[in-house]
Design an enzyme around this catalytic site. Structure first.
Site, PDB file in Angstrom:
ATOM      1  N   MET A 171      10.856  -6.101  11.793  1.00 38.14           N
ATOM      2  CA  MET A 171       9.767  -5.398  11.039  1.00 38.14           C
ATOM      3  C   MET A 171       8.654  -5.003  11.696  1.00 38.14           C
ATOM      4  O   MET A 171       8.109  -4.139  11.644  1.00 38.14           O
ATOM      5  CB  MET A 171       9.679  -6.444  10.055  1.00 38.14           C
ATOM      6  CG  MET A 171       8.815  -5.939   8.947  1.00 38.14           C
ATOM      7  SD  MET A 171       8.267  -6.954   7.474  1.00 38.14           S
ATOM      8  CE  MET A 171       9.969  -6.768   6.873  1.00 38.14           C
ATOM      9  N   LYS A 222      -0.009  17.316   3.048  1.00 39.01           N
ATOM     10  CA  LYS A 222       0.878  16.395   2.276  1.00 39.01           C
ATOM     11  C   LYS A 222       1.133  15.292   3.390  1.00 39.01           C
ATOM     12  O   LYS A 222       1.187  15.146   4.385  1.00 39.01           O
ATOM     13  CB  LYS A 222       2.116  17.047   1.736  1.00 39.01           C
ATOM     14  CG  LYS A 222       3.095  17.588   2.697  1.00 39.01           C
ATOM     15  CD  LYS A 222       4.226  18.249   2.107  1.00 39.01           C
ATOM     16  CE  LYS A 222       5.262  18.849   2.953  1.00 39.01           C
ATOM     17  NZ  LYS A 222       6.490  19.311   2.166  1.00 39.01           N
ATOM     18  N   TYR A 256      17.318 -10.083  16.797  1.00 33.07           N
ATOM     19  CA  TYR A 256      18.130 -10.240  15.583  1.00 33.07           C
ATOM     20  C   TYR A 256      19.531  -9.933  15.924  1.00 33.07           C
ATOM     21  O   TYR A 256      19.910  -8.952  16.449  1.00 33.07           O
ATOM     22  CB  TYR A 256      17.677  -9.494  14.385  1.00 33.07           C
ATOM     23  CG  TYR A 256      16.381  -9.981  13.807  1.00 33.07           C
ATOM     24  CD1 TYR A 256      16.166 -11.608  13.341  1.00 33.07           C
ATOM     25  CD2 TYR A 256      15.407  -9.561  13.383  1.00 33.07           C
ATOM     26  CE1 TYR A 256      15.198 -12.160  12.785  1.00 33.07           C
ATOM     27  CE2 TYR A 256      14.088 -10.042  13.088  1.00 33.07           C
ATOM     28  CZ  TYR A 256      14.113 -11.336  12.512  1.00 33.07           C
ATOM     29  OH  TYR A 256      13.097 -11.896  11.854  1.00 33.07           O
TER      30      TYR A 256
END
Length: 369
Positions: free
Chosen positions: A313, A38, A264
């Site tokens: 990101m 899975k 950031y």
């Protein structure tokens, strides 16, 4: 050192074979082995891992959802596939691809009976899930007669296995709880078989269960994380080999002066001159923000490079002040010499989470060494 051109998750199929053979040696020859694939085979590659397990002689595969099983069937996988958490809305696809559902409640059993009848099925293989203490999914003792009556009333289904799941098989402090779960499952499965008049397979052990409770292997065992190289115990990890290695490269190196910030929200501010390296991997690739601010680190040329500031990101910045390196050099996030378990521990989480978080946009590379 060797170079890579981009962020890459390397999958070593010989490591998978080693882990499979190690776990198989812990069970009786006649006991069947189910490989859990899975969540993209624990973040690796579902089809690649399933094909290898099929070649190695696994008896069953398991996925979480119907769509995962459909992917395997479309890739030509022939092994029986247990769907651990099927939803009624997907029963038509499940039957069309001959996947085998885990049925865990009166509602889901009735819904599957409706679907199987509508498709004119006969003796369609189903699996009955009992709740023995994990309290996640599963029938209770009060449901045994209902299960048997509904099954015997219809010719469209046949129970091929009943199973349960240990809640804390790796925790020696919860041994009494685990033994109580095993005893409960024996009683539940025994009552079901007595009522049915035939004996489905039974399975309860996960990876840690295989290692810690071999007396409860019944007719089949299930292994997920162990196949991928992690045993939930340090002494077991030493016997297993991580299948996946995550590596990337240095895109750019910066000289950061005193009182300058990195990334950031200026989450890192330098008190002195340092050198930073920017790597093309970030939280969209599976390196969550919890690894930022010096908690997580990569390895560059054999040395530790802590993450500076917040994870972006698509990028992280790491401290390479004390490392002799250049743009294009390899950076290892985790692999055989720095396990995913160790990397995950820096953010107080577990190997399962970091492995299954690796984005599908990360290139997969398969090796046999």
């Amino acid at each position: 050192m060797s170079k890579v051109g981009e962020t890459t998750l390397t999958l070593n199929l010989l490591a998978l074979e080693h882990n499979y053979n190690y776990l198989r040696a812990k069970i009786e020859p006649e006991t069947k082995f189910l490989g859990v694939v899975k969540a993209f085979a624990y973040g690796s590659d579902t089809v690649t891992i399933a094909r290898k397990l099929e070649q190695l002689g696994a008896d069953y595969l398991a996925v979480a959802y119907v769509s995962e099983g459909v992917l395997l069937r479309e890739a030509g996988i022939q092994l029986p596939i247990l769907v651990l958490h099927p939803l009624a809305s997907n029963f038509e696809d499940l039957i069309a691809h001959h996947l085998e559902p885990s049925l865990y409640s009166r509602n889901i059993l009735n819904r599957f009976l409706e679907a199987a009848n509508a498709k004119n099925q006969k003796d369609y293989p189903i699996h009955i899930k009992f709740n023995t203490g994990l309290n996640r999914l599963g029938f209770s003792e009060a449901d045994v007669n209902f299960i048997a009556e509904e099954t015997k009333r219809s010719e469209c289904i046949r129970i091929v296995s009943c199973f349960s799941h240990l809640a804390a098989s790796e925790d020696i402090n919860e041994r009494d709880f685990s033994l109580n779960q095993i005893a409960s499952f024996k009683n539940l499965s025994g009552a079901l078989m007595d009522t049915l008049g035939y004996a489905p397979m039974r399975h309860m052990l996960n990876t840690s269960g295989i290692l810690n409770y071999p007396e409860a292997q019944f007719e089949m065992v299930r292994s997920g994380i162990g196949l991928y190289g992690y045993g939930n115990q340090a002494k077991v990890d030493e016997q297993l080999r991580p299948v996946a290695s995550l590596k990337t490269i240095i895109s750019q190196i910066h000289e950061i002066g005193a009182n300058q910030s990195v990334g950031y929200n200026r989450a890192f501010k330098s008190s002195h001159n340092i050198k930073s390296a920017t790597l093309p991997i970030g939280h969209a690739d599976g390196i969550g923000r919890q690894y930022g601010k010096g908690k997580g680190f990569v390895t560059i040329n054999g040395k530790k490079a802590p993450i500076l500031g917040n994870v972006c990101m698509d990028m992280i910045m790491v401290d390479v002040t004390e490392i002799d390196c250049k743009e294009g050099d390899e950076a290892i996030v985790f692999g055989p010499n720095k396990s995913a378990e160790n990397f995950a521990a820096t953010a107080n989480t577990i190997s399962y989470e970091i492995l299954t978080a690796i984005s599908q946009r990360v290139k997969r590379e398969v090796i046999n060494t």
